[in-house]
Design an enzyme around this catalytic site. Structure first.
Site, PDB file in Angstrom:
ATOM      1  N   SER A 148      65.609  36.510  16.841  1.00 20.37           N
ATOM      2  CA  SER A 148      64.899  36.475  15.563  1.00 20.37           C
ATOM      3  C   SER A 148      63.852  35.363  15.562  1.00 20.37           C
ATOM      4  CB  SER A 148      65.915  36.332  14.431  1.00 20.37           C
ATOM      5  OG  SER A 148      65.342  36.613  13.180  1.00 20.37           O
ATOM      6  N   ASP A 224      68.774  47.318  11.815  1.00 17.87           N
ATOM      7  CA  ASP A 224      68.483  45.948  11.399  1.00 17.87           C
ATOM      8  C   ASP A 224      67.820  45.977  10.019  1.00 17.87           C
ATOM      9  OD1 ASP A 224      67.302  43.356  11.103  1.00 17.87           O
ATOM     10  OD2 ASP A 224      67.363  43.110  13.277  1.00 17.87           O
ATOM     11  N   HIS A 257      71.398  43.097  12.879  1.00 22.03           N
ATOM     12  CA  HIS A 257      70.755  41.833  13.242  1.00 22.03           C
ATOM     13  C   HIS A 257      71.764  40.757  13.638  1.00 22.03           C
ATOM     14  CE1 HIS A 257      66.987  39.546  13.213  1.00 22.03           C
ATOM     15  NE2 HIS A 257      67.599  38.532  12.600  1.00 22.03           N
TER      16      HIS A 257
END
Length: 278
Positions: A148, A224, A257
């Site tokens: 991320s 996600d 995620h």
């Protein structure tokens, strides 16, 4: 350095250390896993950069990297994501900014420029700390990856420092932080309102400006929740196609995620790096 913990795992050692940082003007903490091969020779170094709200601890507890790293003889260094401490400027109610959200940049705006220098910390200071500590690390063979915000950091640091990292990959990276909902406000506070200065920390714009890596590996979950507004992997795909950068973009059906996603494909990434750092 101050040793916080040392635990044996898979024949290697998982350490956590703290040290005073000149780049960030506070004490910084990092984790390092040394595989058993480090007892007899220097081993390749793989840097893992964590995402928003994380510390060194998240991947250490949930990343499931030690088995494969020990098997392949690769060390993992896991820095913190930002400076820490009561004296560090912060917005405690904002998880997308401040402590836990350093974005791997060097801030230019006050009051953040004194402490938020994570780019300098990772590229220059922490490697020198590790060298001074006498760890059996081969700095001629370094790779970098992250998740991320950390994926953003890994790709941008590799693009801007050709030859420094022999391999780069990412899990669900923020590929265009200059337009992503959760990074634009942070960039303005750290770097100022002139978006021209943001380009140095935006993977897609760096590629547009001529920066290159040999190849990229990216894994992204199709489920996600941040896919559409925060991550936008198709923008990285477009940029790499235009620049003729080989990109392997794995869209993983049904994955989100979380570290459940990351740990599922962690071994694939470490194997990929180990092949390129051999």
């Amino acid at each position: 350095m101050k040793k916080i913990s040392a635990v044996k795992a898979f024949g290697g050692m998982q350490y956590v250390y703290s040290h005073p940082s000149q780049a960030c003007h506070c004490d910084m903490t990092f984790a390092i896993f040394l595989p058993p091969q480090a007892e007899t020779r220097k081993v390749p170094v793989l840097w893992y950069l964590s995402g928003l709200t994380c510390t060194h601890q998240n991947v250490m507890d949930k990343g499931e990297y030690r088995h494969i790293a020990a098997e392949l003889g690769v060390a993992l260094v896991c820095p913190d994501t930002s400076p820490r401490g009561d004296a560090i400027p912060d917005e405690k109610d904002n998880w997308q900014f401040g402590q836990g959200a350093g974005f791997y940049l060097d801030a230019t705006e006050q009051p953040f420029a004194r402490n938020y220098n994570m780019q300098r910390y990772i590229l220059s200071e922490l490697p020198e700390v590790l060298k001074a500590g006498g760890f059996a690390l081969d700095f001629e063979r370094q790779g970098i990856f992250g998740h991320s915000m950390g994926g953003h950091g890994a790709i941008t640091l590799a693009l801007k420092n050709p030859g420094h990292f022999g391999s780069v990959s990412a899990f669900a990276p923020i590929v265009q932080p200059s337009t992503a909902d959760w990074s634009r406000p942070a960039f303005e506070k750290y770097l100022g309102a002139d978006e021209a200065f943001w380009r140095a920390y935006d993977a897609t714009l760096l590629i547009e400006d001529g920066f290159r890596v040999n190849e990229l590996l990216v894994d992204q979950g199709s489920a996600d929740p941040f896919l559409e507004n925060g991550l936008k992997p198709w923008l990285l795909e477009e940029a790499c196609q235009k620049a003729d950068i080989p990109l392997t973009l794995n869209m993983r059906e049904g994955y989100d995620h979380s570290y459940l996603f990351i740990s599922t494909f962690m071994a694939d990434h470490i194997k990929w790096h180990a092949e390129r750092l051999a």
